[in-house]
Design an enzyme around this catalytic site. Sequence first.
Site, PDB file in Angstrom:
ATOM      1  N   ASP A 207       4.118 -58.802 -28.051  1.00  0.00           N
ATOM      2  CA  ASP A 207       5.134 -58.663 -27.002  1.00  0.00           C
ATOM      3  C   ASP A 207       4.561 -59.072 -25.647  1.00  0.00           C
ATOM      4  O   ASP A 207       4.695 -58.351 -24.660  1.00  0.00           O
ATOM      5  CB  ASP A 207       5.673 -57.235 -26.952  1.00  0.00           C
ATOM      6  CG  ASP A 207       6.922 -57.120 -26.081  1.00  0.00           C
ATOM      7  OD1 ASP A 207       7.657 -58.129 -25.961  1.00  0.00           O
ATOM      8  OD2 ASP A 207       7.159 -56.042 -25.525  1.00  0.00           O
ATOM      9  N   ASP A 399      25.669 -44.018 -54.900  1.00  0.00           N
ATOM     10  CA  ASP A 399      24.833 -43.757 -56.078  1.00  0.00           C
ATOM     11  C   ASP A 399      23.468 -43.179 -55.702  1.00  0.00           C
ATOM     12  O   ASP A 399      22.592 -43.052 -56.560  1.00  0.00           O
ATOM     13  CB  ASP A 399      24.661 -45.039 -56.900  1.00  0.00           C
ATOM     14  CG  ASP A 399      23.984 -46.151 -56.116  1.00  0.00           C
ATOM     15  OD1 ASP A 399      23.692 -45.938 -54.918  1.00  0.00           O
ATOM     16  OD2 ASP A 399      23.760 -47.238 -56.691  1.00  0.00           O
TER      17      ASP A 399
END
Length: 541
Positions: A207, A399
């Site tokens: 960065d 699920d």
Amino acid sequence: MGQCCTGGGKAVAGDEAEPGTSKAAPPSRGTSSKNGSAKQQPCSPAAKAAATEAAAAASSSKKPAGPIGEVLERPMEEVRTTYSIGKELGRGQFGVTHLCTHKATGEKLACKTIAKRKLANKEDVDDVRREVQIMHHLSGQPNIVDLRGAYEDKHNVHLVMELCAGGELFDRIIARGHYTERAAAALLRAIVGIVHTCHSMGVIHRDLKPENFLLLSKGDDAPLKATDFGLSVFFKEGEVFRDIVGSAYYIAPEVLKRKYGPEADIWSIGVMLYIFLAGVPPFWAESENAIFTAILRGQIDLASEPWPKISSGAKDLVRKMLNINPKERLTAFQVLNHPWIKEDGDAPDVPLDNVVLNRLKQFRAMNQFKKAALRIIAGCLSEEEIKGLKEMFKNIDKDNSGTITLEELKNGLAKQGTKFSDNEIEQLMEAADADGNGIIDYEEFVTATVHMNKMDREEHLYTAFQYFDKDNSGYITKEELEQALKEQGLYDANEIKDVITDADSNNDGRIDYSEFVAMMRKGSGCAEATNPKKKRRDLVL
């Protein structure tokens, strides 16, 4: 915030490494002796950093050890035992930074506090732990912010580090009022030297941008300090990373392609060099996606003003640092040996055109305005909102597999009544699905939807606009902007006119809401549109 050697809050960077490689295990560059034996054993930077932390923890207090903290994984300790906490320097959703004073020595430092309740999952905890490890590993390097201590108590993690009172890198350039290629070369030489140190120690910063280089003091000879290692990672030679992280203007093309290594840092510095010489980024557009498209094309303009007046050596270095092919890009060592950048090198000591300095002032000023606005938006995101997203995932994941498909995501969001367009959902899935298998897991979903559903939503932009529009007139005036930036500690009288001029598209001397939104969405400072694991410490300024 430009006042302490810290980027603020915690950043998220998960699943970076190529499958089959170690996520946080850099090359074995050091040695350590076992039980005093002369026999040397390989020791990685991560292991050395962990050992440094442990040693610091063991020697920091004579009191009986407290319970083990779940973040730093060592005995918890109260930071206020050693330091007195002073005024607030910066605040955001994920943390707050205060001035602090060492009780025994009186030394002024900065204390960044991260609320543990904000660390929503194991990845968040791992990221804080890795940031501390990297800062310990780099400790002692003269141009890297020094971490003095990491503390954990029941509710928070505290990082105590150097106080940088000299402001940001742009501040030094602008304050001097004149600017030469030789001055730009000196700045770049310091920055590349820092990155060369990081790379040789097995760390990619990920960065790099001017805002992350701060001055230790206001003196003319104050050293430059690299800060904000919230997105940094340990790496081994040949290791491949896949997370899209960084700040939009500075992201390398291979990062957007999700296949990169330390070469990405050199690209980011090349962008910085272009800005130092021209006053604007090489890849400029009205939106992040357009910026990313330009980056992927890799076509840089070295013909328009002021480039005809820039030396051939400077342009040669820009081309070689912004080579779209990372394998052909210069390394940090090669950059340091380029004729233009050397201390007695080819960079001419002739003032650059005033337009460059004026552009730099305007570019920095708009960043400050956006910083203030992002800070307001960050305050709109409550812990309850984040919890709601977790529950949303559970409801979609019928699920209980821990993953959801694109169709499940569309159906689930529709049932939840969440107003995403199909395009937004597809962007969300593409951004979050790091391994390209067509599904996203729980952690990816939460971090991605926090951005898509919160950070760039109209209501939050309007809330930020209202903060600046003090009299509710529907316009932000020069006086209101001055007041708001003073409140945020970002005020500079010389920059206000530049801010108004850049955002005021209809030239009426004030900023209306549509102009404000356009300004916020034009070339946004962070890669959130593509990065679901949003840069949280950008919100703590």
